[in-house]
Write a protein that holds these residues in place. Sequence first.
Motif, PDB file in Angstrom:
ATOM      1  N   GLU A  18       0.837  -1.191   0.000  1.00 22.86           N
ATOM      2  CA  GLU A  18       0.000   0.000   0.000  1.00 22.86           C
ATOM      3  C   GLU A  18       0.875   1.245   0.000  1.00 22.86           C
ATOM      4  O   GLU A  18       0.607   2.221  -0.690  1.00 22.86           O
ATOM      5  N   GLN A  19       1.943   1.186   0.797  1.00 18.31           N
ATOM      6  CA  GLN A  19       2.854   2.321   0.874  1.00 18.31           C
ATOM      7  C   GLN A  19       3.496   2.584  -0.489  1.00 18.31           C
ATOM      8  O   GLN A  19       3.634   3.729  -0.912  1.00 18.31           O
ATOM      9  N   ILE A  20       3.870   1.501  -1.165  1.00 15.52           N
ATOM     10  CA  ILE A  20       4.450   1.634  -2.510  1.00 15.52           C
ATOM     11  C   ILE A  20       3.410   2.217  -3.468  1.00 15.52           C
ATOM     12  O   ILE A  20       3.711   3.052  -4.313  1.00 15.52           O
ATOM     13  N   ASN A  21       2.161   1.773  -3.310  1.00 15.67           N
ATOM     14  CA  ASN A  21       1.114   2.193  -4.241  1.00 15.67           C
ATOM     15  C   ASN A  21       0.734   3.671  -4.131  1.00 15.67           C
ATOM     16  O   ASN A  21       0.138   4.218  -5.051  1.00 15.67           O
ATOM     17  N   VAL A  22       1.040   4.313  -2.999  1.00 13.62           N
ATOM     18  CA  VAL A  22       0.751   5.758  -2.933  1.00 13.62           C
ATOM     19  C   VAL A  22       1.931   6.576  -3.443  1.00 13.62           C
ATOM     20  O   VAL A  22       1.865   7.796  -3.475  1.00 13.62           O
ATOM     21  N   THR A  23       3.014   5.912  -3.821  1.00 17.65           N
ATOM     22  CA  THR A  23       4.145   6.654  -4.378  1.00 17.65           C
ATOM     23  C   THR A  23       3.974   6.759  -5.896  1.00 17.65           C
ATOM     24  O   THR A  23       3.213   5.988  -6.489  1.00 17.65           O
ATOM     25  N   PRO A  24       4.673   7.695  -6.517  1.00 16.50           N
ATOM     26  CA  PRO A  24       4.523   7.845  -7.972  1.00 16.50           C
ATOM     27  C   PRO A  24       5.296   6.805  -8.774  1.00 16.50           C
ATOM     28  O   PRO A  24       5.469   6.970  -9.973  1.00 16.50           O
ATOM     29  N   ILE A  25       5.758   5.735  -8.149  1.00 17.17           N
ATOM     30  CA  ILE A  25       6.552   4.730  -8.867  1.00 17.17           C
ATOM     31  C   ILE A  25       5.729   4.177 -10.042  1.00 17.17           C
ATOM     32  O   ILE A  25       4.518   4.007  -9.939  1.00 17.17           O
ATOM     33  N   LYS A  26       6.409   3.950 -11.172  1.00 17.33           N
ATOM     34  CA  LYS A  26       5.728   3.419 -12.359  1.00 17.33           C
ATOM     35  C   LYS A  26       5.513   1.918 -12.163  1.00 17.33           C
ATOM     36  O   LYS A  26       6.325   1.247 -11.539  1.00 17.33           O
ATOM     37  N   LYS A  55      -2.519  -0.033  -8.978  1.00 18.31           N
ATOM     38  CA  LYS A  55      -1.917   0.618  -7.807  1.00 18.31           C
ATOM     39  C   LYS A  55      -2.996   1.036  -6.817  1.00 18.31           C
ATOM     40  O   LYS A  55      -3.096   2.175  -6.431  1.00 18.31           O
ATOM     41  N   LEU A  56      -3.847   0.103  -6.467  1.00 21.00           N
ATOM     42  CA  LEU A  56      -4.881   0.391  -5.477  1.00 21.00           C
ATOM     43  C   LEU A  56      -4.531  -0.397  -4.221  1.00 21.00           C
ATOM     44  O   LEU A  56      -3.657  -1.237  -4.223  1.00 21.00           O
TER      45      LEU A  56
END
Lengths: 350, 253
Positions: free
Chosen positions: A189-197, A348-349
């Motif tokens: 979840e933490q990764i999913n709120v970042t702008p990472i592609k 990314k949810l």
Amino acid sequence: MLPFIFLLPLIQTLILVYAASFDMKEIRLLIIDKDQSTESRNLQQKFIASPFFVTEIRHEASNAQDVIISGEKHAILYIPKDFEKSQKRQESTELQLLIDAVNQQAAGLINAYTNNILRDYSGNLKLEQGLISEKNLSPINVQKRYWYNSSLNYKHFMLPGILVILVTIIGTFLTALNIVREREIGTMEQINVTPIKKWQFMLGKLTPFLIIALFDLSLGLLVGVILFQLPIVGSLVSLFVFALVYLIAAVAMGLLIANEAKTQQQVMFTVFFFFVLFVLMSGIFTPVESMPQWAQAFNHLNPLYYFMRAIRMILLKGSDLGDVVPELISLGILGTVMFGVAVFRYRKLS
Amino acid sequence: MTNDKIIIVKDMLKKFGDFVANDHLNFDVHRGEIFGFLGANGAGKTTAMKILTGLSKPSSGEITVAGYDVYKSGDTIKRNIGYMSQKFSLYEDLTIAENIRLFGGIYGLSRKEIKKRSAKILTQLGIEDMANKLVGSLPLGWKQKIAFSVAIVHDPAIVFLDEPTSGVDPITRRQFWDLIYDAAQRGITIFVTTHYMDEAEYCDRVAILVDGKMIALDSPQQMKKAYKKQNMNDVFVELARGKRFFEKAPNNK
């Protein structure tokens, strides 16, 4: 986790290669000799002298079935009364061979071994009786030579297959488990709120498991060479290039499954399902060519099939990349499509 | 876009099947304020926050975060926000320094910048000597403080905190709020959900959610005055009880 990743493959190679051997030794044979003649004893000697049989002689046929049912014996050879007498009269004689065929593979081997000894025996018999001359003991004389695995060493056939399974476990299973675990503990979840592609994340997951799997492949090869004298006829470069393409497909498969599964339990179940299916259809034990048409068609979607074929060709036959181009291309397409779908399906949810 | 409104929510609706988690919410968050989202468990706080951070899609409504539409510019919004979830979510098998480096890198900070900010975080938390400790080995209160610092490592416009202090002792909670104030001083807008009513007093404005509906939005001072209560806890009890009694009972049951 680290010892797990490196030690288990080692143990797996060591144990499975031995366990998956089809060679049969120590066939427990019961000979019931009702004749008790010189000839019947000659025949017994042939079996006793064979390294494949552990032979017991009895003179009574009572409870013959019981020894097979209880598993005490694999087979019973029944020598009837008048065995010698009918030979003296140059009449044909009938022997009875009973084989426990629950495992048909083993039964086939027992039959073949027994028949070899009997053929040998009866050939000598005819020779002794002057029925035939040494020259035409056998009417057609075949000079056979087994190519690429001249000693028919089953371990050399199995080991590459085991290596395929090994890298698949790392590539598919660990990848899928890793991602779902991240989902469970919340780092996802933490990764999913970042702008990472999405592709960046997927590539980041792909790379470490690719490296671990290639390392484990090297380790497995080393064990194979040292302990099983595995011949490496072809070039290792060809093998590793192919392995790299295969692993992209294997990891992509793990990513795909991780996308759809919500818990580690679901991952386990799904991976196991596909794993068993793909392994058994890949030709690890049985030749793909003898499978029905639909199964062969299905195998075009089975990444294990391509690698299973190529690793044996390269290691045992010495084929190079040029010989496995069709496999390499198909596998490359399969891997690219799977990776693409994995990236596409990844949301990314939370 | 109005310059002092950093979040604009109009008619936000989120349904899971028949269940309405967010029932037509309307509110704005001003730039630089500490905005509290209050409610009992299941009131829809986390759902709303997930929509604002792009982790979940709304069923309908117009929502703008940091000047961008959540439907169209999800990734741009993500670059401008920080987030700290209810579940502790740093990598426990990485060290403190490695976690900072990872998230700094994901937000596109340069190596030099990451180094500078790591040092600043470690000094601020007074843990310079623990940079190479695995995060998993730390007590929960520490983890929360580090997680917050990592969530704002890229100096976002807004940071979303989902019940950041649940499960930690009162002293650590106090220290945590010092960190929040410090971030607010630096101009970061704070959007925080909580079910601790004493924490509501620390916010500039609070919205109270009951069963997916927003039933009050004002500063704590105004609320206490309007309902003639000593503290936010009493205000909340009054509001939540009234809501259940008057609206929910006759219609639904």
